[in-house]
Design an enzyme around this catalytic site. Structure first.
Site, PDB file in Angstrom:
ATOM      1  N   LYS A 110      93.351 102.179 136.431  1.00 48.13           N
ATOM      2  CA  LYS A 110      92.666 101.000 136.057  1.00 48.13           C
ATOM      3  C   LYS A 110      93.480  99.812 136.028  1.00 48.13           C
ATOM      4  O   LYS A 110      94.691  99.842 135.859  1.00 48.13           O
ATOM      5  CB  LYS A 110      92.061 101.222 134.684  1.00 48.13           C
ATOM      6  CG  LYS A 110      91.058 101.870 134.626  1.00 48.13           C
ATOM      7  CD  LYS A 110      90.128 102.278 133.413  1.00 48.13           C
ATOM      8  CE  LYS A 110      89.121 103.120 133.525  1.00 48.13           C
ATOM      9  NZ  LYS A 110      88.223 103.232 132.543  1.00 48.13           N
ATOM     10  N   GLY A 393      79.995 117.197 132.151  1.00 50.52           N
ATOM     11  CA  GLY A 393      78.804 116.894 131.767  1.00 50.52           C
ATOM     12  C   GLY A 393      77.957 116.325 132.608  1.00 50.52           C
ATOM     13  O   GLY A 393      76.516 116.865 132.751  1.00 50.52           O
ATOM     14  N   SER A 394      78.070 115.378 133.391  1.00 48.45           N
ATOM     15  CA  SER A 394      76.959 114.913 134.335  1.00 48.45           C
ATOM     16  C   SER A 394      76.924 115.890 135.797  1.00 48.45           C
ATOM     17  O   SER A 394      78.028 116.376 136.283  1.00 48.45           O
ATOM     18  CB  SER A 394      77.201 113.636 134.771  1.00 48.45           C
ATOM     19  OG  SER A 394      78.320 113.438 135.399  1.00 48.45           O
ATOM     20  N   CYS A 477      79.628 100.391 140.894  1.00 51.96           N
ATOM     21  CA  CYS A 477      79.160  99.277 139.788  1.00 51.96           C
ATOM     22  C   CYS A 477      78.501  99.619 138.351  1.00 51.96           C
ATOM     23  O   CYS A 477      78.052 100.888 138.707  1.00 51.96           O
ATOM     24  CB  CYS A 477      78.500  98.225 140.371  1.00 51.96           C
ATOM     25  SG  CYS A 477      78.730  97.667 142.061  1.00 51.96           S
ATOM     26  N   HIS A 653      86.579 112.294 142.424  1.00 54.39           N
ATOM     27  CA  HIS A 653      86.223 111.050 142.894  1.00 54.39           C
ATOM     28  C   HIS A 653      86.514 110.619 144.597  1.00 54.39           C
ATOM     29  O   HIS A 653      86.605 109.781 145.008  1.00 54.39           O
ATOM     30  CB  HIS A 653      87.413 109.812 142.288  1.00 54.39           C
ATOM     31  CG  HIS A 653      87.218 109.721 140.946  1.00 54.39           C
ATOM     32  ND1 HIS A 653      87.877 110.201 139.969  1.00 54.39           N
ATOM     33  CD2 HIS A 653      86.275 108.957 140.458  1.00 54.39           C
ATOM     34  CE1 HIS A 653      87.424 110.000 138.773  1.00 54.39           C
ATOM     35  NE2 HIS A 653      86.482 109.213 138.862  1.00 54.39           N
TER      36      HIS A 653
END
Ligand SMILES: [Zn+2]
Length: 715
Positions: A110, A393-394, A477, A653
């Site tokens: 980040k 989770g997803s 996004c 990723h």
């Protein structure tokens, strides 16, 4: 020397008002369109931005703020810092950003305290720096062809090297920056902007000396353009006098996060960031004019506090927001208009106040039982094998799911029809996990467009946007919700999906919640409310959800805090206070759970070294953490935690499918460092951005690798 234009912005969104760049990138990556098409879309977006900024009356237009992926990666390419292994890839730029079949991508993390992710430059002793100025020069020429003179923006040498942990290479890199200045001068460029946000952090004397060296050397380049060093995200502090002592002509100061400098900056231009680039609230004229008036310099020009990259394009795209709230909001275009108005000194009026909010007092939480007691109760109840496998989770968000969500929003699909679709997807996810042989299952989060937005949609006090996209990384996004009033939970949010999933299987299903710190970190929070008060209101809502899940029979509940690190103040002096309230908020949210209920938390990109004690302080029974992509750096750091740990063994990723042997290697490294009874096996993060094909193949390898390591443990 030409004087600095009287109004500017430090940067602008680039994903496109309708996310045109996202679509073009994904189509190019997917082999569905040629490179020229991607470049055409890029050129169109740049032209659109310059035209819009000029139409709004902005004088100082930036260039080179566009990027096909990331501006730090662009800087690495500008300086020739492309690691050898990527050179022969078909497209080295995207190979560094995303990896290829045989090549892992560069690390990503980040950007300061934002939710934007940059690609970490990989700089070693052998890196040979060599200038390739084609991109900034190309943008200057392109803009000129359209009738605009621009100020190219480049990440400055000190920040670039600090991000790459290679400040010792300053001497080498400066040669390239000097050449760049010469090339820009030859192009007739009047001003160049070097972004140095790293200067708002605590800097050592050696680092301050590097700042001095860098800008003295660049200042000495003959015939160079004027230099504008932009700082943002906080106060320059001890870096300011250093910078002011160098020949740079202009210094950018963040007057939203930071305060007006006490130093007299006569001789310099101050580019005063009085319009926030970090939030969506209208600027108070009184406050902005006072901040401008407090600066002592030869010239003060009006700007945004940082690039507008972090806000959506325009409020005009949000017709359905409640008018009272709309009247308090400004997105990128509206902020440009504020900058222009402030520079023209015709900025008057006042911003309507928000509704009053009942701020909670100091937070309290109850202690759960000691970990040993909890662990025993959970083991007896859950009966999991050694090295339990799970996911974060997803599961993949398919095109059909997104289409169903759009259809229900437009009224083409009934709410019941939509809910049936979600249930079908949950059933599919459960069956996939059973087939793969995972131990702790998830429902897959198919009902969620986004882990924060979904909760915001179901909590009072939040508004969500239709088009308010903000770039997170590459083509990704998010639409940060707007926290504008008192937060409360009108009714249970996730219970029906979790219990439906549990009804389909005998394996335990984890309930999935987003933690209070992450909800506020990834929202635009009202700028007049203290974050620590807001976060406790959110924590109270999450706590109610934890209780309801538990009462509905859910034995494992994961409360994600991937943004815990993100909000950490950049200056050490403010960090302890933040960590104290952030941890307290998390514990407020989770401490209502019984000892037998297993609380998981999940963090990713956390650069955990700075917040280790805080992660430990969350007191979660199991912590899953990003680890695969950062080369398991994290392992030794977290090994002291006395509770369950799942360092990621699958980098989600990247589209790459890790082989079973690779996963096995990561797992062996993990059990080599951590006591085996505490180790969990899981991917780095959720799987929603991947395809089922990638996910099933990867998870099959994760399960296979676990089976091999387990077999050896039993032998
Ligand atoms: Zn994650």
């Amino acid at each position: 020397m030409s004087s600095f234009p009287k109004s500017t912005v430090l940067g602008y969104p680039r994903i496109g008002p309708r996310r045109e760049l996202k679509r073009a990138l994904e189509s190019y990556w997917g082999g569905r369109s040629p490179r020229v098409e991607l470049d055409r879309v890029g050129a169109e977006l740049r032209a659109l931005t310059w035209r819009r900024l000029a139409e709004l009356g902005l004088e100082g237009l930036p260039s080179n703020t566009f990027s096909l992926y990331d501006q730090v990666l662009d800087t690495a390419v500008l300086l020739g810092a492309v690691p050898a292994r990527y050179r022969d890839a078909e497209d080295p730029y995207f190979a560094m950003a995303r990896g290829t079949e045989g090549l892992a991508p560069l690390r990503m993390t980040k950007w300061f305290d934002t939710n934007y992710h940059y690609i970490v430059p990989e700089i070693g002793p052998d890196t040979v720096f060599k200038l390739d100025a084609s991109k900034p020069l190309g943008e200057v020429r392109e803009a000129r062809g359209l009738g605009h003179e621009t100020r190219p923006v480049v990440v400055g040498p000190v920040t670039f090297l600090l991000l790459g942990s290679a400040l010792d290479r300053l001497g080498d890199v400066l040669g390239c920056y000097e050449e760049l200045l010469t090339a820009l001068a030859a192009e007739g460029v009047a001003w160049v902007q070097f972004d140095e946000p790293a200067l708002v952090g605590d800097r050592t004397p050696e680092e301050l000396a590097a700042v001095r060296t860098a800008y003295e050397r660049l200042g000495a380049v003959s015939g160079r353009p004027s230099l504008f060093v932009a700082s943002y995200f906080g106060d320059l502090g001890e870096s300011l006098p250093v910078l002011a002592g160098t020949p740079v002509e202009a210094i950018g100061i963040d007057l939203v996060r930071g305060s007006a400098p006490v130093a007299d900056l006569t001789g310099k231009t101050v580019v005063a960031g009085v319009v926030s680039g970090r939030d969506v609230w209208r600027t108070s004229p009184g406050r902005a004019l006072a901040a401008l008036g407090a600066v002592r310099a030869s010239r003060v020009v009006v700007s945004t506090s940082c690039s507008l990259l972090h806000v959506p394009y325009t409020i005009d795209d949000e017709p359905s927001l409640e008018p009272a709230l709309r009247g308090r909001l400004a997105f990128a275009e509206e902020k440009v208009a504020e900058v222009v108005a402030l520079a023209g000194a015709d900025f008057r009026g006042s911003v309507p106040a928000g509704p009053s909010v009942a701020l909670p007092g100091p937070v309290t939480f109850d202690e759960r039982g000691p970990y040993e007691v909890r662990a025993a109760a959970q083991a007896a109840h859950l009966r999991l094998p050694a090295l339990p496998t799970t996911t974060i989770g997803s599961f993949p968000q398919t095109g059909e799911l997104r289409a169903a969500r759009a259809a229900v929003a437009s009224g083409a699909l009934s709410q019941t029809g939509y809910e049936r679709r979600v249930e079908e997807e949950i059933e599919r996810v459960i069956r996939v996990q059973e087939r793969l042989g995972l131990d702790v299952l998830v429902h897959g989060e198919p009902e969620r467009n986004d882990m924060v937005q979904y909760f915001a949609e179901h909590l009072d006090g939040f508004a969500v946007t239709r088009n308010g996209w903000v770039q997170s990384y590459g083509s990704r996004c998010t639409r940060p919700p707007i926290l504008h009033g008192d937060v409360s939970r009108p009714e249970p949010i996730t219970v029906r999906w979790a219990t439906y999933a549990q009804s389909l299987t005998d394996k335990p299903v984890k309930g999935m919640l987003t933690g209070p710190v992450t909800i506020v970190a990834w929202s635009f929070v009202r700028d007049d409310l203290p974050l620590r008060d807001v976060v406790f209101q959110v924590a109270a809502a999450v706590r109610e959800e934890v209780r309801d899940l538990e009462s509905a029979g859910v034995s494992i509940i994961q409360v994600d805090e991937p943004a815990l690190r993100e909000l950490l103040p950049l200056r050490r002096a403010a960090q302890a206070d933040y960590l104290e309230w952030a941890v307290a908020a998390y514990r407020r949210a989770t401490s209502g759970a019984a000892d037998r209920t297993q609380i998981h938390t999940h963090l990713c990109y956390s650069d955990a070294d700075q917040i280790l004690a805080a992660i430990d302080g969350l007191d979660a029974d199991v912590t899953t953490i990003e680890s695969a992509r950062s080369g398991a750096r994290i392992l030794s750091e977290v090994s002291s935690f006395g509770r369950g740990l799942g360092p990621g063994v699958y980098d989600i990723h990247s589209p790459r499918v890790p082989g079973a042997a690779e996963v096995e290697g990561l797992l062996r490294r993990t059990v080599g460092v951590l006591p085996v009874e505490r180790v969990w096996v899981n991917p780095d993060c959720g799987l929603k951005t991947r395809t089922y094909e990638e996910v099933e193949a990867s998870l099959a390898n994760v399960v296979e690798a676990t089976r091999r390591v387990r077999a050896e443990l039993q032998a």
